[in-house]
Design a protein around this motif. Sequence first.
Motif, PDB file in Angstrom:
ATOM      1  N   GLY A 273       0.783  -1.238   0.000  1.00  0.00           N
ATOM      2  CA  GLY A 273       0.000   0.000   0.000  1.00  0.00           C
ATOM      3  C   GLY A 273       0.808   1.278   0.000  1.00  0.00           C
ATOM      4  O   GLY A 273       0.260   2.373  -0.119  1.00  0.00           O
ATOM      5  N   PHE A 274       2.142   1.204   0.116  1.00  0.00           N
ATOM      6  CA  PHE A 274       2.937   2.440   0.081  1.00  0.00           C
ATOM      7  C   PHE A 274       3.168   2.837  -1.379  1.00  0.00           C
ATOM      8  O   PHE A 274       3.215   1.971  -2.259  1.00  0.00           O
ATOM      9  N   ASP A 275       3.368   4.146  -1.653  1.00  0.00           N
ATOM     10  CA  ASP A 275       3.664   4.509  -3.049  1.00  0.00           C
ATOM     11  C   ASP A 275       5.187   4.478  -3.271  1.00  0.00           C
ATOM     12  O   ASP A 275       5.945   4.201  -2.341  1.00  0.00           O
ATOM     13  N   THR A 276       5.651   4.793  -4.475  1.00  0.00           N
ATOM     14  CA  THR A 276       7.080   4.601  -4.787  1.00  0.00           C
ATOM     15  C   THR A 276       7.968   5.481  -3.901  1.00  0.00           C
ATOM     16  O   THR A 276       9.020   5.042  -3.448  1.00  0.00           O
ATOM     17  N   VAL A 277       7.517   6.701  -3.614  1.00  0.00           N
ATOM     18  CA  VAL A 277       8.356   7.591  -2.783  1.00  0.00           C
ATOM     19  C   VAL A 277       8.340   7.110  -1.338  1.00  0.00           C
ATOM     20  O   VAL A 277       9.385   6.963  -0.697  1.00  0.00           O
ATOM     21  N   GLU A 278       7.142   6.793  -0.814  1.00  0.00           N
ATOM     22  CA  GLU A 278       7.032   6.316   0.579  1.00  0.00           C
ATOM     23  C   GLU A 278       7.862   5.046   0.777  1.00  0.00           C
ATOM     24  O   GLU A 278       8.512   4.854   1.788  1.00  0.00           O
TER      25      GLU A 278
END
Length: 356
Positions: A273-278
């Motif tokens: 569920g995290f995005d690429t930056v997170e």
Amino acid sequence: MTLLPSLPETISRARTDLRIGLPVVIDGNLAAAVETLSPERLAGLRALGRPVLVLTARRAGTLKVPAYDGDLARIELPEGADVAWLRAVADPSDDLRVPLKGPLAARRDAEDVTPHRAAIALAKSAQLLPAVLLVEAPAGEIPQGLTRLPAAPVIAQLAAETVLSPVAAAHLPISAAERTRLHILRPAAGGAEHYAIEIGDPPRDRPVLARLHSACFTGDVLGSLKCDCGPQLHAALNAMGAEGGGVLLYLNQEGRGIGLANKMRAYDLQSQGFDTVEANHRLGFEDDERDFRLGAALLRQLGFGAVRLMTNNPRKVEMMQSHGIEVAERVPLIVGRNPWNDAYLAVKRDKSGHML
Ligand SMILES: Nc1nc2c(ncn2[C@@H]2O[C@H](COP(=O)(O)OP(=O)(O)OP(=O)(O)O)[C@@H](O)[C@H]2O)c(=O)[nH]1
Ligand SMILES: [Zn+2]
């Protein structure tokens, strides 16, 4: 050239040492990568003193630990902390399943953290998780045979690794252009080699159609639908072939510089569920660890001073311009959009400023 290793060569050795689980000696401190640390070597480090776990501020932030050193946090090891504990703190893959890792106490004394910073830089350069164990060794107790490095010059050298030497080149007919030449170039410090694909007769007396393409094994080789790299690579080569000339730099900066293993860790976090930056931050990395000065140095080395740069990333344009390469035009390269990479492209647009 003496028979003794230069600083770049010593750094090259240190990268390998960290990757195989050996500690290195930085200004009298022993430093080991958490990712490859064995229980025996943890015991050996503990026998020398009170080791500290060094994390980047990005990773510390996800653990809610204050980074008193600005870009770093030095975390005290609780009694009985073993390799499993260290790995659980360093590696975010279980963060959601095992959310509480604490309590974690960060050191805030004003010791010189240059050795800590150099150790983290070396771990990143070795494409390991940016988490190291560091202990100040009592004088005379540093084991012989370990690679020794000076902290500040290591940091400076790693930040300046843009000197590349041509190693080999050959004609390579490809479907985009039969008249293609592949050049292999090697950095002085023995890091990853980089490639230049010279299509047709690329002009050197006027802006050349060019692309700085960061290696993406999943996209370029496996046809991954999670990103747009594969379609970008082939669209760029085909455009250069159609135009009769161009140069594509294939920079071994997989995973925006964090390496394939860490990119797959990031992908695993993205599936949680995290995005690429997170995901990059949770691993302890910056959004983008690439050094685009490499591209400018390579272009100059190949005799190109002005380009029409095929990219959607304005940061690449800025970096070329600020390192002596004239960017006469930014040529958009918007291809390969599909339902699997919609969110990824949106994050690039919204968080990384890509022009998509
Ligand atoms: N860490 C990380 N790297 C990724 C991810 N997806 C793609 N990459 C890497 O990102 C690099 C490509 O960079 P992008 O940001 O997609 O594009 P760019 O090269 O900056 O910009 P363009 O020139 O427009 O392609 C390659 O090294 C890929 O391996 C991801 O989810 N996480
Ligand atoms: Zn990709």
